[in-house]
Scaffold this motif. Structure first.
Motif, mmCIF file in Angstrom:
data_model
loop_
_atom_site.group_PDB
_atom_site.id
_atom_site.type_symbol
_atom_site.label_atom_id
_atom_site.label_comp_id
_atom_site.label_asym_id
_atom_site.label_seq_id
_atom_site.Cartn_x
_atom_site.Cartn_y
_atom_site.Cartn_z
ATOM 1 N N SER A 157 0.803 -1.218 0.000
ATOM 2 C CA SER A 157 0.000 0.000 0.000
ATOM 3 C C SER A 157 0.839 1.274 0.000
ATOM 4 N N ARG A 158 2.091 1.167 0.465
ATOM 5 C CA ARG A 158 2.941 2.362 0.513
ATOM 6 C C ARG A 158 4.395 1.923 0.496
ATOM 7 N N VAL A 159 5.230 2.734 -0.135
ATOM 8 C CA VAL A 159 6.656 2.426 -0.245
ATOM 9 C C VAL A 159 7.459 3.696 0.020
ATOM 10 N N ARG A 160 8.531 3.537 0.764
ATOM 11 C CA ARG A 160 9.474 4.630 0.997
ATOM 12 C C ARG A 160 10.741 4.321 0.204
ATOM 13 N N THR A 161 11.284 5.316 -0.485
ATOM 14 C CA THR A 161 12.447 5.101 -1.334
ATOM 15 C C THR A 161 13.533 6.134 -1.057
ATOM 16 N N VAL A 162 14.739 5.782 -1.478
ATOM 17 C CA VAL A 162 15.840 6.738 -1.569
ATOM 18 C C VAL A 162 16.130 6.924 -3.045
ATOM 19 N N SER A 163 16.131 8.177 -3.514
ATOM 20 C CA SER A 163 16.339 8.449 -4.937
ATOM 21 C C SER A 163 17.823 8.443 -5.278
ATOM 22 N N SER A 164 18.115 8.571 -6.554
ATOM 23 C CA SER A 164 19.503 8.580 -7.015
ATOM 24 C C SER A 164 20.262 9.812 -6.539
ATOM 25 N N THR A 165 19.535 10.810 -5.997
ATOM 26 C CA THR A 165 20.201 11.990 -5.430
ATOM 27 C C THR A 165 20.355 11.871 -3.913
ATOM 28 N N GLY A 166 19.788 10.787 -3.348
ATOM 29 C CA GLY A 166 19.877 10.581 -1.910
ATOM 30 C C GLY A 166 18.684 11.096 -1.135
ATOM 31 N N SER A 167 17.686 11.671 -1.831
ATOM 32 C CA SER A 167 16.501 12.179 -1.137
ATOM 33 C C SER A 167 15.517 11.043 -0.880
ATOM 34 N N VAL A 168 14.689 11.205 0.154
ATOM 35 C CA VAL A 168 13.725 10.178 0.555
ATOM 36 C C VAL A 168 12.338 10.570 0.044
#
Length: 308
Positions: A157-168
């Motif tokens: 239902s929900r996902v938390r990610t870290v992007s290629s720039t390091g942002s969440v």
């Protein structure tokens, strides 16, 4: 060509934040994949938290180093030349595992089987299908893994990610781009670090019985005792990959210690000391012969990464 000074700078930047036993230089990926093959990664990072992962991604970006992110090392074939740049593996990322009503929140580094068992102890049903899928929760979301009529898109239902720039970033289920063995994260250069599952209340004994039945079916039909990356090929529309391979008479086809499993033709296995090249040759020969016999092109489900 990777800048060796950038690699040295990367290790130097992180050495004060990540312990040396989780910041490994020229580490053989054969030690970290379920296929037990693969050459060295320039640097392998094993973050223990989202903060450490974000630091690693930001450092790599600042030094213009490429990044590959892995879960538990299943569903991947690393070539014999290894991986240039930075590999971040998330199987030590185990900080969150909690339950609130019918929702489970878990770090991406947890093994699927452990999340399924946790759900069972909380009398929650819906994820039993995943109890025998090898690998981590994050890797399962990345590939939209599935089995026995279920898949991750049904319960995430929900996902938390870290992007290629390091942002969440945080995404809800309508924005995850799920398809057959697909998610948006395969193209967006975002790395899954935390997952929310929405399940249903069930009977704990019935849930346990269902998981045990599925595991018995897996053990009887799949070569779980051998090194593999799970199912080697995607299911082609209207067919089953394993059935096509079996009908083509390819069970036992081998190159070196790589072999089409004699137990389940949908698996290529490492029977001893196979190289990635051996495995790739078996995969390519299976593709060639099945297409010649049946007119169907099998596509690998396994991610093939690294250099020859």
């Amino acid at each position: 060509m990777i800048n060796t000074y950038a690699l040295t700078g990367f290790v130097s930047q992180l050495s004060g934040s990540i312990s040396p036993d989780r910041l490994l230089v020229n580490e053989l990926m054969s030690k970290h994949t379920t296929f037990a093959v693969g050459g060295p990664a320039d640097v392998l990072v094993l973050p223990g938290s989202v903060k450490e992962m974000s630091l690693a991604v930001r450092a790599a970006r600042s030094l213009e180093l490429p990044v590959v992110v892995l879960g538990g090392g299943s569903n991947v074939l690393v070539r014999d030349g290894g991986i240039r740049g930075i590999v971040i593996q998330l199987n030590l990322l185990k900080k969150v595992l909690s339950c609130h009503n019918t929702k489970i929140l878990a770090s991406a580094g947890y093994m699927l089987k452990d999340v399924c068992q946790f759900a069972q102890t909380r009398h929650l049903t819906g994820i039993e299908f995943a109890c025998g899928i090898p690998g981590t929760l994050g890797g399962a979301v990345f590939m939209n893994a599935g089995a026995y009529g279920g898949e991750m898109s049904h319960v995430v239902s929900r996902v938390r990610t870290v992007s290629s720039t390091g942002s969440v970033q945080t995404y809800s289920s309508p924005h995850m781009g799920f398809g057959y063995r697909q998610s948006r994260f395969q193209k967006s250069q975002e790395f899954v670090v935390e997952v929310e599952l929405s399940l249903r209340v069930g009977d704990a004994d019935e849930i346990q019985a269902a998981m045990e039945e599925l595991m018995t079916r897996r053990r009887s039909k799949q070569p779980l005792e051998m090194h593999s990356a799970g199912s080697t090929f995607k299911r082609p529309p209207g067919y089953f990959a394993g059935t096509l391979i079996d009908q083509t008479g390819l069970k036992g086809l081998s190159c070196g210690d790589a072999q089409v499993s004699t137990k389940h033709a949908g698996f290529v296995v490492n029977t001893g000391h196979a190289s990635a090249k051996d495995i790739l040759q078996v995969i390519q020969e299976v593709q060639r012969r099945v297409e010649r016999e049946h007119g169907v092109r099998l596509e690998p489900e396994v991610r093939i990464i690294g250099e020859d």
